[in-house]
Design an enzyme around this catalytic site. Structure first.
Site, PDB file in Angstrom:
ATOM      1  N   VAL A  21      21.242  11.497  34.895  1.00 33.98           N
ATOM      2  CA  VAL A  21      21.770  12.603  35.702  1.00 33.98           C
ATOM      3  C   VAL A  21      21.286  12.582  37.142  1.00 33.98           C
ATOM      4  O   VAL A  21      21.717  13.409  37.944  1.00 33.98           O
ATOM      5  CB  VAL A  21      21.408  13.965  35.069  1.00 33.98           C
ATOM      6  CG1 VAL A  21      22.141  14.143  33.752  1.00 33.98           C
ATOM      7  CG2 VAL A  21      19.904  14.125  34.903  1.00 33.98           C
ATOM      8  N   TYR A  22      20.410  11.669  37.511  1.00 34.56           N
ATOM      9  CA  TYR A  22      19.953  11.623  38.897  1.00 34.56           C
ATOM     10  C   TYR A  22      21.126  11.252  39.808  1.00 34.56           C
ATOM     11  O   TYR A  22      21.730  10.186  39.653  1.00 34.56           O
ATOM     12  CB  TYR A  22      18.827  10.605  39.071  1.00 34.56           C
ATOM     13  CG  TYR A  22      17.499  11.004  38.456  1.00 34.56           C
ATOM     14  CD1 TYR A  22      17.289  12.278  37.930  1.00 34.56           C
ATOM     15  CD2 TYR A  22      16.438  10.106  38.407  1.00 34.56           C
ATOM     16  CE1 TYR A  22      16.068  12.640  37.374  1.00 34.56           C
ATOM     17  CE2 TYR A  22      15.213  10.460  37.858  1.00 34.56           C
ATOM     18  CZ  TYR A  22      15.040  11.724  37.335  1.00 34.56           C
ATOM     19  OH  TYR A  22      13.823  12.073  36.780  1.00 34.56           O
TER      20      TYR A  22
END
Length: 326
Positions: free
Chosen positions: A52-53
């Site tokens: 999710v970065y």
């Protein structure tokens, strides 16, 4: 750079890890390449990311660096799954979601396996045994070499690690990635004792107290800092209170006495705590990263370590303290 075993496993990682949360958002490809070069030149090998970065862009960027720039064998890649942004269900530990997320991570990274696959958070809506089965499948299929957890509280870590140890042949929980610094010692109440007892190595995230332990906020709010940004401001503000200022001042005093930088003192303190394998250091550019890497040559004298322990000691009440002596 010195290497350490990750928990009770044979995997050896550098005692400082490179975090990539800013990659693809505040850190572009050239800055990321510069960071990677500085990190590898210093002897580092552990690179931590997550699906999710920057909505996956951090993994894409890391994958591009691995494509001809950095030999895959020189890097220990750690990534995470289970977070579901922009959804009513914030975390999803179901087998279906986790394995799909792992395949997507591998595609973005351009590799057939990750060295360490971590659960980003605990999902109370999914039976833990189902979540842990996904870790088993990841290892048995060769898509992950080792597994860990992140942001688990004490009983969650103890339950997961004990479940994996309950039957011969199950893959062990090698690591727990948790926030840990002189400004945040909450894991010492339950997570750290569980990790030490069960052989789980700690990977501290935000070891610089969300940047506050660098001392950059001692005399105001730098305009180009995370604390001044609209998205990260509240994240940093939590550590800009009077108690934190007292600890930051103590770190600065220790740094002056040692002829070191506050960032080096803060990192050396957490790096050498019991159970810690490698603090994960994030930076927007290679200059910030090199400042952190300077801690490699510093070992704190016992007197300074004890003084920092005292000034930052978290309050402990029942049942954490020795109540039998009360």
């Amino acid at each position: 750079m010195e290497q350490r075993h990750l928990g009770r496993t044979g995997l050896r990682v550098s005692r400082t890890g490179l975090g990539t949360m800013t990659w693809g958002r505040d850190t572009d490809e050239q800055d990321a390449a510069d960071q990677m070069k500085a990190f590898l030149d210093a002897g580092g090998n552990l690179v931590d990311t997550a699906d999710v970065y920057a909505d996956g862009e951090a993994e894409y960027l890391l994958g591009r660096l691995l494509d001809g720039y950095v030999p895959r064998s020189e890097v220990v890649i750690a990534t995470k799954a289970a977070s579901v942004p922009y959804s009513e269900r914030r975390f999803d530990g179901s087998r279906a979601h986790l394995l799909q997320a792992l395949d997507a991570s591998l595609a973005r990274l351009g590799t057939d396996h990750v060295d360490l696959w971590q659960l980003h958070a605990y999902d109370p809506a999914t039976p833990l045994e189902e979540t842990l089965h996904a870790l088993e499948l990841a290892v048995s299929s060769g898509r992950a070499r080792y597994v860990g957890v992140s942001n688990f509280c004490g009983w969650q870590l103890a339950k997961a690690a004990t479940w994996q140890l309950a039957a011969p042949g199950r893959v062990v929980v090698a690591s727990a990635q948790m926030e840990y610094s002189l400004l945040q010692r909450g894991i010492e109440r339950e997570v750290l004792p569980a990790a030490l007892d069960l052989g789980v190595g700690l990977l501290p995230w935000s070891p610089l107290g969300r940047g506050v332990l660098t001392g950059k906020y001692r005399h105001g709010m730098p305009a180009d800092s995370r604390g001044a940004s609209s998205d990260m401001g509240p994240f940093v503000a939590a550590y800009l209170d009077a108690d934190s200022r007292r600890i930051v001042d103590a770190v600065a005093t220790a740094a002056d006495g040692l002829g070191a930088a506050p960032i080096e003192v803060a990192l050396a303190w957490v790096r050498d705590r019991p159970g810690v394998v490698a603090p994960i250091v994030g930076a927007r550019n290679s200059g910030q990263l090199r400042a952190s890497l300077g801690a490699e040559g510093l070992t704190l004298p016992h007197e300074i370590r004890n003084a920092l322990d005292d000034v930052s000691a978290p309050w402990k009440g029942y049942p954490d303290h020795d109540w039998s002596q009360a």
